[in-house]
Design an enzyme around this catalytic site. Structure first.
Site, PDB file in Angstrom:
ATOM      1  NE  ARG A   8       1.285  94.550  52.540  1.00 31.99           N
ATOM      2  CZ  ARG A   8       0.783  93.130  52.625  1.00 31.99           C
ATOM      3  NH1 ARG A   8      -0.592  92.904  52.820  1.00 31.99           N
ATOM      4  NH2 ARG A   8       1.732  92.129  52.714  1.00 31.99           N
ATOM      5  CB  SER A  35      -4.277  92.804  50.860  1.00 29.89           C
ATOM      6  OG  SER A  35      -4.701  91.337  50.594  1.00 29.89           O
ATOM      7  CD  GLU A  56     -11.984  97.053  41.915  1.00 27.63           C
ATOM      8  OE1 GLU A  56     -12.550  96.916  40.651  1.00 27.63           O
ATOM      9  OE2 GLU A  56     -11.519  95.875  42.418  1.00 27.63           O
ATOM     10  CG  PHE A  81      -7.632  96.328  41.027  1.00 30.48           C
ATOM     11  CD1 PHE A  81      -7.459  95.631  39.945  1.00 30.48           C
ATOM     12  CD2 PHE A  81      -7.141  95.422  42.277  1.00 30.48           C
ATOM     13  CE1 PHE A  81      -7.100  94.520  39.612  1.00 30.48           C
ATOM     14  CE2 PHE A  81      -6.637  94.323  42.010  1.00 30.48           C
ATOM     15  CZ  PHE A  81      -6.574  93.751  40.728  1.00 30.48           C
ATOM     16  CG  HIS A 107      -0.507  94.786  47.311  1.00 30.05           C
ATOM     17  ND1 HIS A 107      -1.077  95.243  48.568  1.00 30.05           N
ATOM     18  CD2 HIS A 107      -0.332  93.318  47.458  1.00 30.05           C
ATOM     19  CE1 HIS A 107      -1.272  94.346  49.040  1.00 30.05           C
ATOM     20  NE2 HIS A 107      -0.680  93.127  48.893  1.00 30.05           N
ATOM     21  CG  ASP A 115      -0.271  88.065  43.510  1.00 29.66           C
ATOM     22  OD1 ASP A 115      -0.274  86.805  43.681  1.00 29.66           O
ATOM     23  OD2 ASP A 115      -0.980  88.887  44.441  1.00 29.66           O
ATOM     24  NE  ARG A 165       2.293  90.270  48.819  1.00 28.14           N
ATOM     25  CZ  ARG A 165       3.272  89.520  49.260  1.00 28.14           C
ATOM     26  NH1 ARG A 165       4.579  89.761  49.261  1.00 28.14           N
ATOM     27  NH2 ARG A 165       3.088  88.488  49.674  1.00 28.14           N
TER      28      ARG A 165
END
Lengths: 312, 276
Positions: A8, A35, A56, A81, A107, A115, A165
C-alpha cells in the site's frame, strides 16, 4: 536484510508519480485515505482527489461516472468494502459498462492481523475474477505494485489490484518488466511447481529453497500476479514438465488462485495438485505470523503439500 | 446549443410525447415483456429533455461538451430508446427489436447500445452516483455541460441514493439536476404501503438539495423547472415530478400490475387507438 515495504505504501507513492504524469488520473477514497495511502495524492493534487466518506457503493458509481468522461479514476478502500460491499456496483455499473475504473483495495487477507475477521478480506479474488471484463492483479511486493499500478493506468478497462497492510520483503528487481496476464518463473525446477501470488510468493521461494537443500526436490516457483486473465500457457507448461502443482495464496481456497489454476489444469493437463489457502473459515485477531501458522499458510505447509503431491 | 435547430413549442412537445407513448406501447406489445407503467409516467419529462432541454448531438453522440442524461430507473428503457430513436440516434424500425436476441435494445440499458445510452442501468439506486461523477468531471474540466438523472420513487428506497445525495450536495454539484418520477406505485403496490419514504421533499431539502415540485405532465411546469434549476448555484436540484403511472392509456393509469407487464395484442391495439 531484505528491505520491507508494504504494497500500500508503494501504491501511495506510485499514485503521486502517476498524478504528475497524467492529469486525467483522479482518486477516490472512502474515509480510509491515510490507511490506503491515497492521502499522499490528496495532498499533492487536492482538486483531483474526491473524499467520498464512508460510502463505498456511491464511490464506485461516482468513479464510473468520472470514467465515462475520460477520467482515469482510482478508487480505494479496504478490500472487504471494495469487493464485498460494492460488488454489485462494480459488476453492474463499472464492469458491465466496461469502464476505465481502477479499484485498488488494501488490507486484503489475514495479514491485516489484529482488526480481526470483519476487516480481513479472504474472498476478493474470487468475487472479482467472476465478473466479466475485470482484470485482477495481486502484486507480490512493492516493486511489482508500482508497475502494476502504472500498467493498469495505461490499459483501458476495469482493474482490481489487491494490496496488503503488512510490510513485505522486496523480491523483484526494479528493472524486470511487468506485463498483465504474464506469470514469471522465479526459480526453475522440474519436480513440482509452486504457483503463488501476493504475500505467499516469498514463502513459496523459501519453501523451494528448503526443499532443495533438504531432499533434492527441485521446485519451480511461479509468481502469477495476474489472476485474471491468467497465464494459461505458463501453467500448462509447468504441469506438463513438472507433473505436480501446489498453489499458495492468502485467500479462501474456494474461488481464488488455486481454483483459477485448477480450472486451467483440469481442462488442459490434469496433474496432482494441492492448494495452500484458507479452508472455509473466517479469520481472527492476532499477529500475522500466528495467524499464518493457524491457517496453514507457512512455508512448512507449502513443503508438506509439495511432498504429498510429488509422492502421488 | 447544438443539435436541435429550434426548440419545440409546447404543442409540438405534446405531440412528440404521444408519439413516444405510442412507440413504448408498440415496442412492449411486440416484445411481450417489459415495463409500461414507469415508461409512460416519465414520458413527458423525457420528451421535454430530449426535444427542448438537452444540449446533445445525435450525429456526434459522444461529443465532449454534450449534456448527459442518466436513466437511473433503467426499467424505463423503452422510453429512453424511443426518445433516442425519435431524436435521430438510430432508425425507428429498430425499436421493434426490443428485448430480442441480438438486439442493441437490451431489456435494461447498456452503455453505448445504441449510441446515446450514457451508462448501463437497471439495477436500481446506482445512476445518481454515476451522474455525480459526470458532474464532477464537468467541473474539473471547466465545462458547462449539465447532467440530468431520472430517478424512480420506488428507487429512492435504495440506500445508495442517499449516499449519492450527500455527495452531490457536498461537492455543490449545481450542474446536476435530478428528476423524481413520483408516480406513487412500485411493483408490490403503493409506495406508502411497500415502504413509506415520505416526506420526500423534506428529505431532499434536509440533504441540502434545491427542491421543486411540479406536475410531471405539464410541459410549461416541466420546462420552467429545468430553466430555474440552471440558475441555482452551489447546490444540486431535484425536480419532484408528480406523475401518473401508465399515463395516457386509460386501463394502465394507476394500475400497479402494469409496472412490469406488457400489454397483450388486444391491449396494444386498444392503447394505440387511445394514443392516436
Amino acid at each position: 536484510m531484505t528491505e520491507m515495504i508494504a504494497t500500500r505504501d508503494a501504491y501511495g507513492k506510485t499514485l503521486v508519480r502517476l498524478g504528475e504524469i497524467d492529469k486525467d488520473v483522479v482518486v477516490l477514497d472512502a474515509d480510509l485515505s491515510k490507511s490506503t495511502k491515497t492521502h499522499d495524492f490528496a495532498k499533492k493534487f487536492p482538486e483531483r482527489f474526491f473524499q467520498m466518506g464512508i460510502s463505498e457503493q456511491d464511490m464506485m458509481g461516482t468513479a464510473a461516472g468520472l470514467a465515462t468522461c475520460g477520467k482515469i479514476p482510482f478508487a480505494s478502500t479496504f478490500a472487504i468494502f471494495a469487493s464485498g460491499r460494492a460488488w454489485e456496483q462494480i459488476r453492474n455499473t463499472i464492469c458491465y459498462s466496461n469502464l476505465n475504473v481502477k479499484i485498488v483495495a488494501t488490507h486484503a487477507g489475514i495479514s491485516v492481523g489484529a482488526d480481526g475477521s470483519s476487516h480481513q478480506c479472504i474472498e476478493d479474488i474470487s468475487l472479482m475474477r467472476t465478473i466479466a471484463n475485470m482484470t485482477v492483479i495481486v502484486p507480490c511486493d512493492a516493486v511489482e505494485t508500482g508497475k502494476a499500478v502504472m500498467t493498469a493506468a495505461a490499459m483501458k478497462g476495469p482493474v482490481y489490484i489487491r494490496l496488503g497492510r503488512a510490510k513485505v520483503p522486496i523480491i523483484l528487481n526494479e528493472d524486470e518488466d511487468f506485463e498483465i496476464g504474464k506469470g514469471k518463473v522465479l526459480i526453475d525446477g522440474s519436480d513440482a511447481t509452486i504457483i503463488a501470488c501476493g504475500i505467499m510468493v516469498e514463502k513459496a521461494l523459501e519453501a523451494a529453497q528448503k526443499l532443495r537443500v533438504r531432499g533434492g526436490t527441485n521446485c519451480r516457483v511461479i509468481n502469477i500476479s495476474t489472476i485474471k486473465p491468467i497465464d494459461e500457457q505458463l501453467i500448462i507448461k509447468a504441469a506438463r514438465e513438472t507433473r505436480a502443482i501446489v498453489t499458495a495464496e492468502e485467500h479462501m481456497s474456494k474461488g481464488g488462485l488455486g481454483s483459477a489454476v485448477a480450472e486451467v489444469i483440469v481442462e488442459n493437463e490434469p496433474v496432482p495438485m494441492r492448494m495452500i489457502a484458507i479452508k472455509d473459515r473466517f479469520g481472527e485477531s492476532g499477529d500475522p505470523g500466528e495467524l499464518f501458522r493457524e491457517f496453514g499458510l507457512t512455508e512448512d505447509d507449502i513443503i508438506k503439500a509439495v511432498e504429498e503431491v510429488v509422492k502421488k | 446549443m447544438f443539435g436541435l435547430e429550434e426548440q419545440m413549442s409546447i404543442e409540438k412537445l405534446q405531440v412528440k410525447a404521444t408519439e413516444i407513448r405510442r412507440d413504448i406501447i408498440a415496442m412492449l406489445g411486440e416484445a411481450g415483456s417489459g415495463h409500461p407503467g414507469g415508461s409512460l409516467s416519465a414520458a413527458d419529462i423525457v420528451t421535454a429533455l430530449y426535444f427542448s432541454v438537452l444540449n446533445i448531438d445525435h450525429k456526434n453522440p459522444r461529443r465532449e461538451d454534450r449534456d448527459r442524461f442518466v436513466l437511473s430507473k433503467g426499467h424505463a428503457a423503452p422510453l429512453l430508446y424511443s426518445a433516442l430513436a425519435e431524436r435521430g440516434y438510430f432508425p425507428k424500425d429498430e425499436l421493434m427489436s426490443l428485448r430480442k436476441f441480438g438486439s442493441r435494445l437490451q431489456g435494461h440499458p447498456k452503455i453505448g447500445s445504441p449510441p446515446g445510452v450514457e451508462i448501463s442501468s437497471g439495477s436500481l439506486g446506482q445512476g445518481l452516483s454515476v451522474a455525480n461523477g459526470m458532474a464532477m468531471a464537468g467541473k474539473l474540466d471547466g465545462k458547462d455541460y449539465r447532467v440530468y438523472a431520472l430517478l424512480g420513487d420506488g428507487e429512492i428506497e435504495e440506500g445508495q441514493i442517499w449516499e449519492a445525495a450527500m455527495t452531490a450536495a457536498h461537492y455543490k454539484l449545481d450542474n446536476l439536476c435530478a428528476i423524481l418520477d413520483f408516480n406513487g406505485l412500485q411493483i408490490d403496490g403503493p409506495i406508502v404501503e411497500v415502504m413509506n419514504s415520505n416526506p420526500i421533499r423534506e428529505k431532499w431539502t434536509a440533504f441540502r438539495w434545491n427542491t421543486m415540485e411540479i406536475d410531471g405532465h405539464n410541459f410549461e411546469e416541466i420546462l420552467r423547472a429545468f430553466e430555474e434549476a440552471k440558475k441555482i448555484k452551489g447546490k444540486p436540484t431535484i425536480i419532484i415530478a408528480h406523475t401518473i403511472k401508465g399515463k395516457g392509456v386509460s386501463f394502465m393509469e394507476n394500475v400497479v400490475d402494469f409496472h412490469g407487464k406488457a400489454p397483450t395484442k388486444e391491449q396494444t391495439r386498444q392503447a394505440l387507438e387511445e394514443l392516436s
